[in-house]
Enzyme design. Structure first.
Site, PDB file in Angstrom:
ATOM      1  N   HIS A  76      62.910  69.192  74.055  1.00  0.00           N
ATOM      2  CA  HIS A  76      63.143  68.491  72.799  1.00  0.00           C
ATOM      3  C   HIS A  76      63.256  66.982  72.995  1.00  0.00           C
ATOM      4  O   HIS A  76      63.061  66.216  72.051  1.00  0.00           O
ATOM      5  CB  HIS A  76      64.420  69.027  72.139  1.00  0.00           C
ATOM      6  CG  HIS A  76      64.387  69.022  70.646  1.00  0.00           C
ATOM      7  ND1 HIS A  76      63.217  69.008  69.900  1.00  0.00           N
ATOM      8  CD2 HIS A  76      65.407  69.026  69.729  1.00  0.00           C
ATOM      9  CE1 HIS A  76      63.523  69.014  68.605  1.00  0.00           C
ATOM     10  NE2 HIS A  76      64.829  69.015  68.482  1.00  0.00           N
ATOM     11  N   ASN A 126      68.986  65.124  64.922  1.00  0.00           N
ATOM     12  CA  ASN A 126      68.964  65.279  63.472  1.00  0.00           C
ATOM     13  C   ASN A 126      69.294  63.993  62.719  1.00  0.00           C
ATOM     14  O   ASN A 126      69.028  63.901  61.517  1.00  0.00           O
ATOM     15  CB  ASN A 126      69.934  66.383  63.037  1.00  0.00           C
ATOM     16  CG  ASN A 126      69.429  67.758  63.410  1.00  0.00           C
ATOM     17  OD1 ASN A 126      68.500  67.910  64.191  1.00  0.00           O
ATOM     18  ND2 ASN A 126      70.044  68.783  62.840  1.00  0.00           N
ATOM     19  N   ASN A 172      63.098  67.948  62.938  1.00  0.00           N
ATOM     20  CA  ASN A 172      64.291  67.340  62.360  1.00  0.00           C
ATOM     21  C   ASN A 172      64.430  65.851  62.674  1.00  0.00           C
ATOM     22  O   ASN A 172      64.936  65.085  61.848  1.00  0.00           O
ATOM     23  CB  ASN A 172      65.542  68.083  62.837  1.00  0.00           C
ATOM     24  CG  ASN A 172      65.643  69.472  62.242  1.00  0.00           C
ATOM     25  OD1 ASN A 172      65.193  69.714  61.129  1.00  0.00           O
ATOM     26  ND2 ASN A 172      66.234  70.394  62.988  1.00  0.00           N
TER      27      ASN A 172
END
Length: 262
Positions: A76, A126, A172
């Protein structure tokens, strides 16, 4: 029991679950947007020396490696790995410094007479957009001159491409940037990480580290990604800036894409 009766019973059973899930997703996004507004409303000072001097002339560009602080090396956070490789290629890897005004780490550099700011947000994925919006405001960078580097589930490891604007497509970090900048015109370098296999959940997959075999491929991906970034950053503008040509609104360039497969 007829087929219609069975279907109606199934629908009555599933509908509440679907509604609860949608309510949860909607509430989470709403809370994220509220958090964005709170963090963006925190006061921070205008640009100070030496940044103001460095950026007194010419167009500025912002390159952002999206990811989670403290989770470098995970799929990620591959955007941060690419940004680290770019800094190393530019021989400025020792110039990272924390900047509380933008909630991140920055390097101010120059590529072929183009002023470039490298940014590693120090906020969770996020809400990465808060850091990006603050940096864009501090350094005077327009949304269309921002390049987001992030992981892409729908591309296998070893594939990269440049996308011009458009929706977040479930990412996100990108969604946070779109919300905070209130536009979706930012360029993105999407770095493939592939989807999980077997029973591995998406969350566990993206938050996991690359395997030893994957790291061999990743080394090549980082080189290709930096090459592509330098190519994008070195491109000369086709026309000068004009007050009559404001930043495109959200969705304004969503259909325009330039794809470069690696």
């Amino acid at each position: 029991m007829t087929l219609i009766t069975a279907w109606n019973r199934f629908r009555r059973f599933v509908s509440p679950l679907v509604n609860k899930f949608l309510s949860f997703v909607t509430m989470r996004r709403l809370l994220t947007r509220v958090l964005h507004r709170v963090l963006l409303n925190e006061s921070f000072s205008p640009v100070m020396v030496p940044e103001a001097e460095v950026h007194s002339h010419g167009r500025r560009k912002l390159v952002v490696g999206l990811g989670n602080p403290g989770m470098e090396g995970t799929r990620h956070s591959v955007g941060m790995a690419v940004l680290g490789a770019l800094a190393a290629r530019l021989d400025v890897a020792d110039r990272w410094r924390g900047d509380k005004q933008v909630s991140g780490e920055v390097i101010v550099s120059e590529i072929q007479h183009t002023h470039v700011v490298l940014l590693r947000p120090r906020l969770l994925m996020n809400i990465n957009g808060v850091s990006v919006a603050k940096a864009a405001g501090k350094y005077g960078v327009r949304p269309e001159d921002i390049l987001l580097v992030h992981d892409e589930l729908d591309k296998p490891l070893g594939k990269i491409n440049i996308k011009l604007g458009g929706s977040a497509r479930g990412h996100n970090g990108v969604r946070s940037c779109v919300d905070c900048l209130q536009t979706d015109v930012m360029q993105r370098l999407r770095v493939g990480i592939g989807r999980p296999t077997g029973k591995t959940s998406v969350e566990r997959h993206v938050l996991g580290r690359f395997s030893s075999e994957e790291r061999k491929v990743l080394d090549s991906v980082l080189v290709q990604s930096v090459d592509l970034l330098l190519s994008q950053l070195s491109q000369q503008e086709s026309k000068p800036d004009s007050p009559s040509s404001p930043s495109s609104p959200a969705g304004g360039r969503g259909a325009a894409q330039k794809r470069t497969e690696g």
